[in-house]
Design a protein around this motif. Structure first.
Motif, short mmCIF file in Angstrom:
data_model
loop_
_atom_site.label_atom_id
_atom_site.label_comp_id
_atom_site.label_asym_id
_atom_site.label_seq_id
_atom_site.Cartn_x
_atom_site.Cartn_y
_atom_site.Cartn_z
N UNK A 19 0.81 -1.22 0.00
CA UNK A 19 0.00 0.00 0.00
C UNK A 19 0.84 1.27 0.00
N UNK A 20 2.12 1.18 0.40
CA UNK A 20 2.96 2.39 0.44
C UNK A 20 3.61 2.69 -0.90
N UNK A 21 3.39 1.85 -1.92
CA UNK A 21 4.03 2.04 -3.22
C UNK A 21 3.25 3.00 -4.12
N UNK A 22 2.17 3.59 -3.61
CA UNK A 22 1.34 4.45 -4.45
C UNK A 22 2.00 5.80 -4.69
N UNK A 23 1.54 6.48 -5.76
CA UNK A 23 2.14 7.74 -6.15
C UNK A 23 1.26 8.94 -5.89
N UNK A 24 1.76 10.14 -6.22
CA UNK A 24 1.04 11.37 -5.88
C UNK A 24 -0.09 11.72 -6.83
N UNK A 25 -0.07 11.20 -8.04
CA UNK A 25 -1.07 11.61 -9.02
C UNK A 25 -2.38 10.85 -8.87
N UNK A 26 -2.30 9.61 -8.41
CA UNK A 26 -3.48 8.77 -8.22
C UNK A 26 -3.15 7.77 -7.12
N UNK A 27 -3.90 7.75 -6.02
CA UNK A 27 -3.57 6.82 -4.92
C UNK A 27 -3.65 5.36 -5.31
N UNK A 28 -4.26 5.06 -6.46
CA UNK A 28 -4.37 3.68 -6.91
C UNK A 28 -3.28 3.30 -7.91
N UNK A 29 -2.37 4.22 -8.20
CA UNK A 29 -1.30 3.95 -9.15
C UNK A 29 0.04 3.90 -8.43
N UNK A 30 1.05 3.32 -9.10
CA UNK A 30 2.37 3.20 -8.51
C UNK A 30 3.15 4.51 -8.64
N UNK A 141 5.01 11.77 3.53
CA UNK A 141 4.41 11.00 4.62
C UNK A 141 5.05 9.63 4.80
N UNK A 142 6.38 9.61 4.76
CA UNK A 142 7.10 8.39 5.11
C UNK A 142 7.64 7.57 3.97
N UNK A 143 7.58 8.08 2.74
CA UNK A 143 8.18 7.34 1.63
C UNK A 143 9.70 7.49 1.62
N UNK A 144 10.20 8.57 2.14
CA UNK A 144 11.63 8.82 2.28
C UNK A 144 11.80 9.84 3.39
N UNK A 145 13.05 10.19 3.69
CA UNK A 145 13.31 11.24 4.65
C UNK A 145 14.27 12.24 4.03
N UNK A 146 14.16 13.50 4.44
CA UNK A 146 14.97 14.55 3.84
C UNK A 146 15.62 15.41 4.91
N UNK A 147 16.66 16.14 4.46
CA UNK A 147 17.26 17.19 5.25
C UNK A 147 17.43 18.39 4.32
N UNK A 148 16.49 19.33 4.33
CA UNK A 148 16.56 20.48 3.42
C UNK A 148 17.82 21.31 3.68
N UNK A 149 18.43 21.78 2.60
CA UNK A 149 19.64 22.60 2.69
C UNK A 149 19.32 24.05 2.36
N UNK A 150 18.77 24.29 1.18
CA UNK A 150 18.37 25.64 0.78
C UNK A 150 17.20 25.53 -0.18
N UNK A 151 16.26 26.46 -0.07
CA UNK A 151 15.09 26.43 -0.93
C UNK A 151 14.16 25.29 -0.57
N UNK A 152 13.11 25.16 -1.36
CA UNK A 152 12.16 24.08 -1.15
C UNK A 152 11.41 23.84 -2.46
N UNK A 153 10.57 22.85 -2.48
CA UNK A 153 9.83 22.51 -3.69
C UNK A 153 9.06 23.72 -4.20
N UNK A 154 9.40 24.17 -5.40
CA UNK A 154 8.69 25.28 -6.00
C UNK A 154 9.24 26.65 -5.69
N UNK A 155 10.23 26.75 -4.81
CA UNK A 155 10.80 28.07 -4.53
C UNK A 155 11.57 28.56 -5.75
N UNK A 156 11.59 29.88 -5.93
CA UNK A 156 12.26 30.46 -7.09
C UNK A 156 13.68 30.84 -6.70
#
Length: 266
Positions: A19-30, A141-156
């Motif tokens: 159940x944890x192999x699902x993706x962000x575009x569709x919860x029923x897809x990989x 939500x638990x698929x991986x773990x991160x340590x942000x360094x600079x910026x973030x998703x979508x920052x310019x």
């Protein structure tokens, strides 16, 4: 060894998504990361060896597999030469081809004499020196773990982070350095292609280039390129481990909108 649920459970020649192999575009897809990872896993398990470096892995993802069907991966040794080995692999979900991969493995030797210019190593804090983020969305939500360094998703602006895996790809099989990179490389697409209004692109491929395998569990992503025209985007990240550069991850992506229907003939 992690106690988190793995992405796949193997039964003979088939792999069953959890159940944890699902993706962000569709919860029923990989998730793309597990497709790429499993293709890399099969190639390495069947055709690699300590004397080779998987210098390039390209994965084309042309269908979106659902999470409820068993997976089979076939491989074919295209060339087994003295210095180069080429392998093709295909990903089947419920008997239907969904993705394919090509991997070029190069035999280790020695660098030639002389010096060649290279970009300098990035100067960033070690993962152990960066506080663990409190927002669970940064690790999906638990698929991986991160340590942000600079910026973030979508920052310019510059975007850099460390990523590490928190679960096995295949139950009972420790994740090798190559599989670790293969599973994580899909992150190059959202990290490079997200904008100030969110992620509007879905990647159709990933190409990883490696001059060496990582020797630590943390993989560093440094966004170095994004360009898009008429809904077709490319993104690129330089990849690092805690000792320095290891390679690159490049993606092609499509805007998440279907093309307009062709007008009827006159």
């Amino acid at each position: 060894m992690t106690t988190n649920m793995p992405f796949f459970i193997r039964n003979g020649d088939t792999f069953h998504p959890t159940e944890v192999a699902n993706g962000p575009w569709d919860p029923k897809s990989l998730h793309g990361r597990v497709i790429i990872g499993l293709l890399g896993f099969a190639i390495e398990e069947r055709h690699s060896g300590p004397e080779f470096v998987p210098a390039r892995l390209t994965v084309d993802m042309f269908r979106l597999p659902t999470i409820d069907k068993p997976i089979e991966v076939t491989t074919r040794l295209v060339r087994d030469g003295l210095r180069i080995r080429v392998v093709e692999a295909e990903f089947f979900s419920g008997g239907v081809s969904m993705a394919r991969a090509s991997c070029q493995l190069l035999r280790k030797t020695q660098n030639p004499d002389g010096n060649v210019w290279s970009p300098p190593n990035w100067d960033v804090p070690k993962p152990s020196d960066i506080p663990k983020p409190t927002d669970p969305r940064l690790g999906m939500n638990g698929k991986w773990t991160t340590r942000p360094i600079v910026g973030h998703m979508g920052s310019l602006g510059p975007r850099r982070l460390w990523m590490s895996e928190v679960r096995e790809l295949v139950a009972g099989v420790p994740m090798t350095p190559f599989v670790h990179v293969a599973v994580g490389a899909d992150f190059a697409s959202p990290f490079a292609n997200a904008g100030d209004k969110g992620l509007g692109y879905i990647n159709s491929d990933v190409t990883i280039y490696l001059h060496r395998l990582p020797v630590t569990n943390w993989i560093g992503f440094d966004v170095v390129n994004h360009h898009a025209t008429e809904g077709v985007a490319i993104g690129e990240c330089w990849l690092y481990d805690e000792q320095g550069p290891i390679g690159t991850a490049t993606v092609a992506a499509l805007a998440q909108r279907k093309p307009m229907a062709k007008p009827p003939p006159p």
